[in-house]
Design an enzyme around this catalytic site. Structure first.
Site, PDB file in Angstrom:
ATOM      1  N   CYS A   1      -0.873   8.542   7.440  1.00 14.21           N
ATOM      2  CA  CYS A   1      -2.215   8.196   6.965  1.00 14.21           C
ATOM      3  C   CYS A   1      -3.117   7.811   8.136  1.00 14.21           C
ATOM      4  O   CYS A   1      -2.663   7.241   9.124  1.00 14.21           O
ATOM      5  CB  CYS A   1      -2.133   7.017   6.000  1.00 14.21           C
ATOM      6  SG  CYS A   1      -1.330   7.393   4.443  1.00 14.21           S
TER       7      CYS A   1
ATOM      8  N   CYS B   1       0.846  -1.202   0.000  1.00 13.26           N
ATOM      9  CA  CYS B   1       0.000   0.000   0.000  1.00 13.26           C
ATOM     10  C   CYS B   1       0.881   1.252   0.000  1.00 13.26           C
ATOM     11  O   CYS B   1       0.663   2.182  -0.792  1.00 13.26           O
ATOM     12  CB  CYS B   1      -0.909  -0.023   1.228  1.00 13.26           C
ATOM     13  SG  CYS B   1      -2.085   1.350   1.288  1.00 13.26           S
ATOM     14  N   CYS B   2       1.899   1.273   0.869  1.00 15.87           N
ATOM     15  CA  CYS B   2       2.816   2.418   0.890  1.00 15.87           C
ATOM     16  C   CYS B   2       3.536   2.549  -0.451  1.00 15.87           C
ATOM     17  O   CYS B   2       3.823   3.665  -0.898  1.00 15.87           O
ATOM     18  CB  CYS B   2       3.857   2.264   2.007  1.00 15.87           C
ATOM     19  SG  CYS B   2       3.288   2.768   3.634  1.00 15.87           S
TER      20      CYS B   2
ATOM     21  N   CYS C   1       7.743   4.372   5.803  1.00 16.05           N
ATOM     22  CA  CYS C   1       6.825   4.142   4.683  1.00 16.05           C
ATOM     23  C   CYS C   1       7.555   3.650   3.434  1.00 16.05           C
ATOM     24  O   CYS C   1       6.959   3.016   2.575  1.00 16.05           O
ATOM     25  CB  CYS C   1       6.045   5.402   4.363  1.00 16.05           C
ATOM     26  SG  CYS C   1       7.058   6.756   3.733  1.00 16.05           S
TER      27      CYS C   1
ATOM     28  N   CYS D   1      -3.130   4.163   9.594  1.00 19.02           N
ATOM     29  CA  CYS D   1      -1.853   3.665  10.113  1.00 19.02           C
ATOM     30  C   CYS D   1      -1.230   4.613  11.131  1.00 19.02           C
ATOM     31  O   CYS D   1      -0.030   4.574  11.375  1.00 19.02           O
ATOM     32  CB  CYS D   1      -0.875   3.441   8.956  1.00 19.02           C
ATOM     33  SG  CYS D   1      -1.508   2.315   7.708  1.00 19.02           S
TER      34      CYS D   1
HETATM   35  S1  SF4 Z   1       0.629   4.631   5.687  1.00 20.88           S
HETATM   36 FE1  SF4 Z   1      -0.984   3.058   5.625  1.00 20.88          FE
HETATM   37  S2  SF4 Z   1      -2.690   3.846   4.375  1.00 20.88           S
HETATM   38 FE2  SF4 Z   1      -0.861   5.170   4.066  1.00 20.88          FE
HETATM   39  S3  SF4 Z   1       0.045   4.386   2.222  1.00 20.88           S
HETATM   40 FE3  SF4 Z   1       1.093   3.352   3.934  1.00 20.88          FE
HETATM   41  S4  SF4 Z   1      -0.094   1.456   4.371  1.00 20.88           S
HETATM   42 FE4  SF4 Z   1      -1.321   2.789   2.988  1.00 20.88          FE
END
Ligand code: SF4
Length: 249
Positions: free
Chosen positions: A208, A127-128, A234, A211
């Protein structure tokens, strides 16, 4: 003194030569001097990356005293707190920043890998990668160097940060590397910088929404990020090779 690395129009600056040159002049400089040195050396090929988080106001304010026109890159992951975007707008206006750019994930990546927006539940690294690392890599194609507000006292992989480092063909600039928590607090107080609104609610490091958690008194300030996971960064501060290694696990 090291010689000035060749700056040929259209050519990338050699990052190792640039680091040697900058180190020779600004390794011991104050943060403002480090920013000035980077602006002088890289011109409009230098950007600042900011999350507009809990401590971002310090570096942004400092940069604005050097030049209000430094491009400021803000990764709008699509998962941020609304408070962060409003804080971005407030600081940009307060400091007179003329070039704040919001960088979004690629829509094709989101459609292919995170159509429901819940990839963070299954795989925070992936996701990151699609929401931060890949968009960042794309926008940095327009720059030779970028600065962020990381500091040694934040610990982990940050505990040995220099002012200048070469990474992925660019120079990373860390003007606040040697500042202490007290230095940051003193600067904020001296310039009456506004806090991110979530600081008053117990958030010490803000990323985010899914998280980011509050931290308890005495906890590490980044303890609320990816709480319960071994993940602490991240990925934008890691090399692309390191990111690929993490994703392949
Ligand atoms: S911090 Fe969490 S929601 Fe944001 S990009 Fe990374 S995994 Fe995704």
């Amino acid at each position: 003194m090291t010689a000035v690395p060749a700056l040929n129009t259209g050519d990338m600056v050699d990052p190792l030569e640039a680091v040697n040159y900058l180190d020779a002049r600004y390794a011991q400089a104050k943060p403002e001097g480090v920013i000035e040195g980077a602006v002088k050396f890289f011109g409009d090929r230098f950007a600042l990356v900011s999350s507009f988080g809990a401590e971002s106001a310090v570096l942004l304010h400092m940069a604005s005293t050097v030049s209000k026109d430094i491009p400021v890159l803000f990764l709008d992951t699509g998962k941020l707190f609304g408070e962060t975007k409003r804080y971005r707008d407030q600081l940009a206006a307060d400091f007179g920043l003329t070039d704040v750019r919001s960088i979004s994930p690629d829509q094709n990546d989101l459609q292919a890998e995170d159509p429901k927006g819940n990839l963070w539940v299954r795989d925070t690294n992936r996701c990151c990668y699609i929401r931060k690392v890949a968009p960042m890599a794309r926008v940095l194609e327009g720059f030779d160097a970028w600065a962020s507000g990381r500091k040694r006292y934040q610990g982990g992989v940050r505990s040995l940060l220099p002012h200048f480092e070469a990474s992925d063909g660019r120079v990373k600039v860390n003007p606040l590397a040697f500042w202490t928590k007290d230095d940051v607090a003193d600067y904020k107080a001296k310039h009456q910088l506004p806090d991110h609104p979530l600081v008053a609610e117990g958030f010490a490091s803000i990323g985010c929404m899914p998280c980011t958690d509050r931290v308890a008194a005495g906890e590490d300030e980044r303890a609320g990020r990816w709480r319960g996971q071994t993940k602490t960064e991240c990925g934008i501060h890691l090399s692309l090779a390191e990111n690929r290694r993490i994703l392949s696990k």
